[in-house]
Structure formats: C-alpha cells, structure tokens
Scaffold this motif. Structure first.
Motif, PDB file in Angstrom:
ATOM      1  N   VAL A 187       0.858  -1.182   0.000  1.00  0.00           N
ATOM      2  CA  VAL A 187       0.000   0.000   0.000  1.00  0.00           C
ATOM      3  C   VAL A 187       0.891   1.228   0.000  1.00  0.00           C
ATOM      4  CG1 VAL A 187      -1.673   1.369   1.295  1.00  0.00           C
ATOM      5  CG2 VAL A 187      -1.928  -1.122   1.179  1.00  0.00           C
ATOM      6  N   ASN A 188       0.827   1.995  -1.069  1.00  0.00           N
ATOM      7  CA  ASN A 188       1.621   3.217  -1.159  1.00  0.00           C
ATOM      8  C   ASN A 188       0.828   4.344  -0.492  1.00  0.00           C
ATOM      9  OD1 ASN A 188       3.305   5.338  -1.767  1.00  0.00           O
ATOM     10  ND2 ASN A 188       3.581   4.765  -3.910  1.00  0.00           N
ATOM     11  N   ASN A 189       1.353   4.838   0.607  1.00  0.00           N
ATOM     12  CA  ASN A 189       0.690   5.933   1.317  1.00  0.00           C
ATOM     13  C   ASN A 189       0.817   7.257   0.589  1.00  0.00           C
ATOM     14  OD1 ASN A 189       0.002   4.306   3.728  1.00  0.00           O
ATOM     15  ND2 ASN A 189       2.216   4.246   4.027  1.00  0.00           N
ATOM     16  N   ARG A 190       1.629   7.279  -0.458  1.00  0.00           N
ATOM     17  CA  ARG A 190       1.801   8.492  -1.263  1.00  0.00           C
ATOM     18  C   ARG A 190       0.961   8.381  -2.526  1.00  0.00           C
ATOM     19  NH1 ARG A 190       6.999   8.728  -1.455  1.00  0.00           N
ATOM     20  NH2 ARG A 190       7.140  10.301   0.182  1.00  0.00           N
ATOM     21  N   ASP A 191       0.118   9.361  -2.754  1.00  0.00           N
ATOM     22  CA  ASP A 191      -0.656   9.433  -3.989  1.00  0.00           C
ATOM     23  C   ASP A 191       0.277   9.908  -5.100  1.00  0.00           C
ATOM     24  OD1 ASP A 191      -2.316  10.111  -6.119  1.00  0.00           O
ATOM     25  OD2 ASP A 191      -3.934  10.802  -4.822  1.00  0.00           O
ATOM     26  N   LEU A 192       0.533   9.041  -6.077  1.00  0.00           N
ATOM     27  CA  LEU A 192       1.502   9.358  -7.128  1.00  0.00           C
ATOM     28  C   LEU A 192       1.038  10.454  -8.079  1.00  0.00           C
ATOM     29  CD1 LEU A 192       2.823   5.791  -8.030  1.00  0.00           C
ATOM     30  CD2 LEU A 192       3.949   7.552  -6.652  1.00  0.00           C
ATOM     31  N   THR A 193      -0.222  10.842  -7.997  1.00  0.00           N
ATOM     32  CA  THR A 193      -0.676  11.923  -8.871  1.00  0.00           C
ATOM     33  C   THR A 193      -0.481  13.295  -8.235  1.00  0.00           C
ATOM     34  OG1 THR A 193      -2.959  11.733  -8.069  1.00  0.00           O
ATOM     35  CG2 THR A 193      -2.353  10.461 -10.020  1.00  0.00           C
ATOM     36  N   VAL A 194      -0.477  13.357  -6.893  1.00  0.00           N
ATOM     37  CA  VAL A 194      -0.311  14.649  -6.226  1.00  0.00           C
ATOM     38  C   VAL A 194       0.840  14.628  -5.220  1.00  0.00           C
ATOM     39  CG1 VAL A 194      -2.716  15.334  -6.508  1.00  0.00           C
ATOM     40  CG2 VAL A 194      -2.049  14.056  -4.473  1.00  0.00           C
ATOM     41  N   PHE A 195       1.485  13.453  -5.045  1.00  0.00           N
ATOM     42  CA  PHE A 195       2.639  13.291  -4.170  1.00  0.00           C
ATOM     43  C   PHE A 195       2.353  13.724  -2.724  1.00  0.00           C
ATOM     44  CE2 PHE A 195       4.477  12.927  -8.317  1.00  0.00           C
ATOM     45  CZ  PHE A 195       5.485  12.001  -8.156  1.00  0.00           C
ATOM     46  N   ARG A 196       1.113  13.475  -2.278  1.00  0.00           N
ATOM     47  CA  ARG A 196       0.750  13.715  -0.881  1.00  0.00           C
ATOM     48  C   ARG A 196       0.778  12.389  -0.140  1.00  0.00           C
ATOM     49  NH1 ARG A 196      -3.567  16.408  -1.759  1.00  0.00           N
ATOM     50  NH2 ARG A 196      -4.950  14.613  -1.851  1.00  0.00           N
ATOM     51  N   THR A 197       1.302  12.383   1.089  1.00  0.00           N
ATOM     52  CA  THR A 197       1.481  11.150   1.847  1.00  0.00           C
ATOM     53  C   THR A 197       0.631  11.154   3.107  1.00  0.00           C
ATOM     54  OG1 THR A 197       3.765  11.004   1.045  1.00  0.00           O
ATOM     55  CG2 THR A 197       3.191   9.661   2.954  1.00  0.00           C
ATOM     56  N   ASP A 198      -0.020  10.007   3.394  1.00  0.00           N
ATOM     57  CA  ASP A 198      -0.880   9.885   4.564  1.00  0.00           C
ATOM     58  C   ASP A 198      -0.918   8.420   4.990  1.00  0.00           C
ATOM     59  OD1 ASP A 198      -2.803   9.975   6.526  1.00  0.00           O
ATOM     60  OD2 ASP A 198      -4.340  10.933   5.291  1.00  0.00           O
ATOM     61  N   LEU A 199      -0.454   8.108   6.199  1.00  0.00           N
ATOM     62  CA  LEU A 199      -0.440   6.731   6.679  1.00  0.00           C
ATOM     63  C   LEU A 199      -1.845   6.163   6.840  1.00  0.00           C
ATOM     64  CD1 LEU A 199       2.403   6.742   9.377  1.00  0.00           C
ATOM     65  CD2 LEU A 199       2.538   6.182   6.948  1.00  0.00           C
ATOM     66  N   ALA A 200      -2.838   7.032   6.859  1.00  0.00           N
ATOM     67  CA  ALA A 200      -4.219   6.556   6.954  1.00  0.00           C
ATOM     68  C   ALA A 200      -4.619   5.720   5.741  1.00  0.00           C
ATOM     69  CB  ALA A 200      -5.180   7.738   7.103  1.00  0.00           C
ATOM     70  N   VAL A 201      -3.871   5.847   4.641  1.00  0.00           N
ATOM     71  CA  VAL A 201      -4.169   5.029   3.458  1.00  0.00           C
ATOM     72  C   VAL A 201      -3.994   3.549   3.804  1.00  0.00           C
ATOM     73  CG1 VAL A 201      -3.581   4.544   1.057  1.00  0.00           C
ATOM     74  CG2 VAL A 201      -3.513   6.894   1.906  1.00  0.00           C
ATOM     75  N   THR A 202      -2.910   3.211   4.501  1.00  0.00           N
ATOM     76  CA  THR A 202      -2.720   1.816   4.919  1.00  0.00           C
ATOM     77  C   THR A 202      -3.835   1.383   5.853  1.00  0.00           C
ATOM     78  OG1 THR A 202      -0.305   1.779   4.648  1.00  0.00           O
ATOM     79  CG2 THR A 202      -1.227   0.269   6.263  1.00  0.00           C
ATOM     80  N   GLU A 203      -4.202   2.238   6.791  1.00  0.00           N
ATOM     81  CA  GLU A 203      -5.269   1.890   7.739  1.00  0.00           C
ATOM     82  C   GLU A 203      -6.600   1.678   7.020  1.00  0.00           C
ATOM     83  OE1 GLU A 203      -3.636   4.271  11.679  1.00  0.00           O
ATOM     84  OE2 GLU A 203      -4.685   5.399  10.118  1.00  0.00           O
ATOM     85  N   ARG A 204      -6.837   2.436   5.970  1.00  0.00           N
ATOM     86  CA  ARG A 204      -8.098   2.305   5.230  1.00  0.00           C
ATOM     87  C   ARG A 204      -8.144   1.052   4.371  1.00  0.00           C
ATOM     88  NH1 ARG A 204      -7.737   6.202   1.544  1.00  0.00           N
ATOM     89  NH2 ARG A 204      -7.960   4.945  -0.349  1.00  0.00           N
ATOM     90  N   LEU A 205      -7.010   0.719   3.752  1.00  0.00           N
ATOM     91  CA  LEU A 205      -7.004  -0.374   2.781  1.00  0.00           C
ATOM     92  C   LEU A 205      -6.692  -1.738   3.379  1.00  0.00           C
ATOM     93  CD1 LEU A 205      -5.293   1.244  -0.334  1.00  0.00           C
ATOM     94  CD2 LEU A 205      -7.718   1.130   0.241  1.00  0.00           C
ATOM     95  N   ALA A 206      -6.028  -1.789   4.523  1.00  0.00           N
ATOM     96  CA  ALA A 206      -5.628  -3.074   5.103  1.00  0.00           C
ATOM     97  C   ALA A 206      -6.777  -4.063   5.254  1.00  0.00           C
ATOM     98  CB  ALA A 206      -4.929  -2.852   6.442  1.00  0.00           C
ATOM     99  N   PRO A 207      -7.975  -3.634   5.675  1.00  0.00           N
ATOM    100  CA  PRO A 207      -9.065  -4.605   5.822  1.00  0.00           C
ATOM    101  C   PRO A 207      -9.496  -5.273   4.517  1.00  0.00           C
ATOM    102  CG  PRO A 207      -9.542  -2.610   7.070  1.00  0.00           C
ATOM    103  CD  PRO A 207      -8.354  -2.312   6.216  1.00  0.00           C
TER     104      PRO A 207
END
Length: 268
Positions: A187-207
């Motif tokens: 899970v890449n926490n960085r959005d490759l289109t806007v290069f913004r990073t948020d660890l909540a991406v892993t928390e959202r997608l892990a389930p």
C-alpha cells in the motif's frame, strides 16, 4: 508542469527503455538464465514475529528532489543489512530517481538479503532484465497497468522464480492486485498523482487485504512510531526510503524499526 504530468511522463519515458531492451532481448534473456537463483521472500517474511523492513537505496525523487546524490549503494545497503533489514529496495530509474540496474547488481552481489527492483515496469522484457540484474523481487504498480497486463507481468515474475510486490493506493487497485494473483501487496501511502502522503491510506485499505496475503506499507514511514501504527493496521512490513537515506545512522534506525512487533490476529 503538474504532478500528474510527472507520473505520465515517467511512464511514457519507459517506452524508449523498452524499445532498447527489446533490441537486446536474447542477450538479456541469456543473462537472466545465468543470474544467481532468486532468494526466498514470502516464506521468510510470513514467519517473522516482528516487522520486516525493506530499506531503500534512493538518490532523489520527483517529490523530494535531491536526497543524497553521492550515496554509495553498497555501503548504504551494508548498513541496512547490519541493522536487520529484511530486504533492500533499489531504485533503478535513471532520469527521475538517479538509479541504475548497476546499483541493483552491486547491492545484490555484496549482500545476502533479497533485493527489490523498484521501477516503473510496463513490459515483460523489464522483468527479464530485472532477473538478469539479480533481482529477487519486482515492483508492479497497479495504477499504471491494465488489469490483464498486471496479471501477465505478475505471472512472468513468478515464472522466473521472483516475487512480485504489487503496489496499490485505493480500493479498486487492491481488487485488481488480488484478481491478478498477488500474494505480496504494497500500500503506497503516497498518492503518485499529487505526491501527498498519509499513513491513513494503509489503515483504510488493510481490511481489504486477506490475511493470507502479506501486506507492506510504503512511503511516509519516518520512525518506529510510524511502523507501530501501520503494524497495528495489519501491515507485515514497511518500505522506507527517504527517512533512512537522510538519517546519519541508517542502520540503527532500521534496527529500531525492525524491533516493532507484528500485530496478532492482524487481518481477516
């Protein structure tokens, strides 16, 4: 130039690389056959009680700019391995990241842990080239690959004895990765289109990632607290680049991150 334009340019630029490789396909294929056997990845990671750290060799990036353009890949990877890194990630893109396949070869030859080729792979011949360079893992980015191509490239990686790390950033890409047969998802926490990073991406997608599929949290990992946060979400490993390259004692930071326990009963 927009950030989205950068991503599109990176991927478009790979067409020239692929054309050059296709002209040398037989030579590359022979080199792949002569390369040392791939090192085990999934079995070792699955047995760990603590988090795996995939430590990255990275000189620069479009988002961060120059990080350490004078780094010595072999020396840095030796520090990582001494600190307990589970694997080493090597950026091989030249134009945007300042890397090369020679970096990967030198790191693989000098160390004893698995090595990941991190690049924008869009064609089978790049997978063959990765094996020729000694790669044990190959990154596939779901965002830049059609589902059928993603499946075929993952199968090619498997067929050469390597492991595919399939990178995702949203729910649709998780689904595409699983349908392609991925058993190691990043899970890449960085959005490759806007290069913004948020660890909540892993928390959202892990389930959405089944427990039998190993999960790597990538980007935005700066310290052991960040590792503990994504471990609690169900990650089995982290991929860390900039924080380690900029650190004065990267081996020590790897050791501290590697001491974080994996969560019990991580995901359904």
């Amino acid at each position: 130039m927009s950030d989205k334009g950068i991503l599109e340019q990176i991927v478009a630029g790979k067409a020239e690389e692929v054309a050059r490789l296709e002209a040398r396909r037989r030579e590359v294929a022979r080199a792949a056959m002569d390369a040392p056997p791939p090192r085990a990845v999934v079995e070792l990671l699955g047995r760990r009680e603590r988090m795996g750290v995939i430590a990255e060799v990275k000189r620069r990036s479009p988002g961060a700019g120059d990080i350490d353009t004078a780094l010595d890949p072999v020396r840095l990877s030796a520090d990582y391995e001494a600190g307990g890194a589970f694997a080493i990630s090597v950026l091989t893109d030249a134009r945007w990241f300042g890397g090369s396949l020679d970096d990967l070869r030198s790191v693989r030859d000098a160390g004893s842990v698995p090595v990941l080729r991190k690049d924008f792979v869009v064609n089978e011949v790049q997978v063959i080239e990765a094996r020729a360079g000694g790669a044990d893992l190959v990154l596939l980015i779901a965002r830049v690959l059609e589902p059928l191509l993603l499946r075929d490239l993952r199968a090619t990686i498997d067929g050469l004895g390597m492991t595919a790390l399939v990178e995702v950033h949203d729910e649709w890409e998780v689904e595409a990765a699983l349908e392609a047969g991925a058993y190691l998802v990043g899970v890449n926490n960085r959005d490759l289109t806007v290069f913004r990073t948020d660890l909540a991406v892993t928390e959202r997608l892990a389930p959405y990632v089944p427990g039998e599929v190993l999960l790597v949290s990538e980007s935005g990992i700066g310290d052991p607290d960040d590792v503990a946060r994504v471990a609690a979400a169900g990650a089995d490993a982290v991929l860390v680049g900039e924080a380690l390259v900029r650190n004065g004692a990267p081996g020590q930071l790897v050791e501290e991150m590697s001491a974080v326990p994996r969560a019990a009963g991580r995901r359904p």
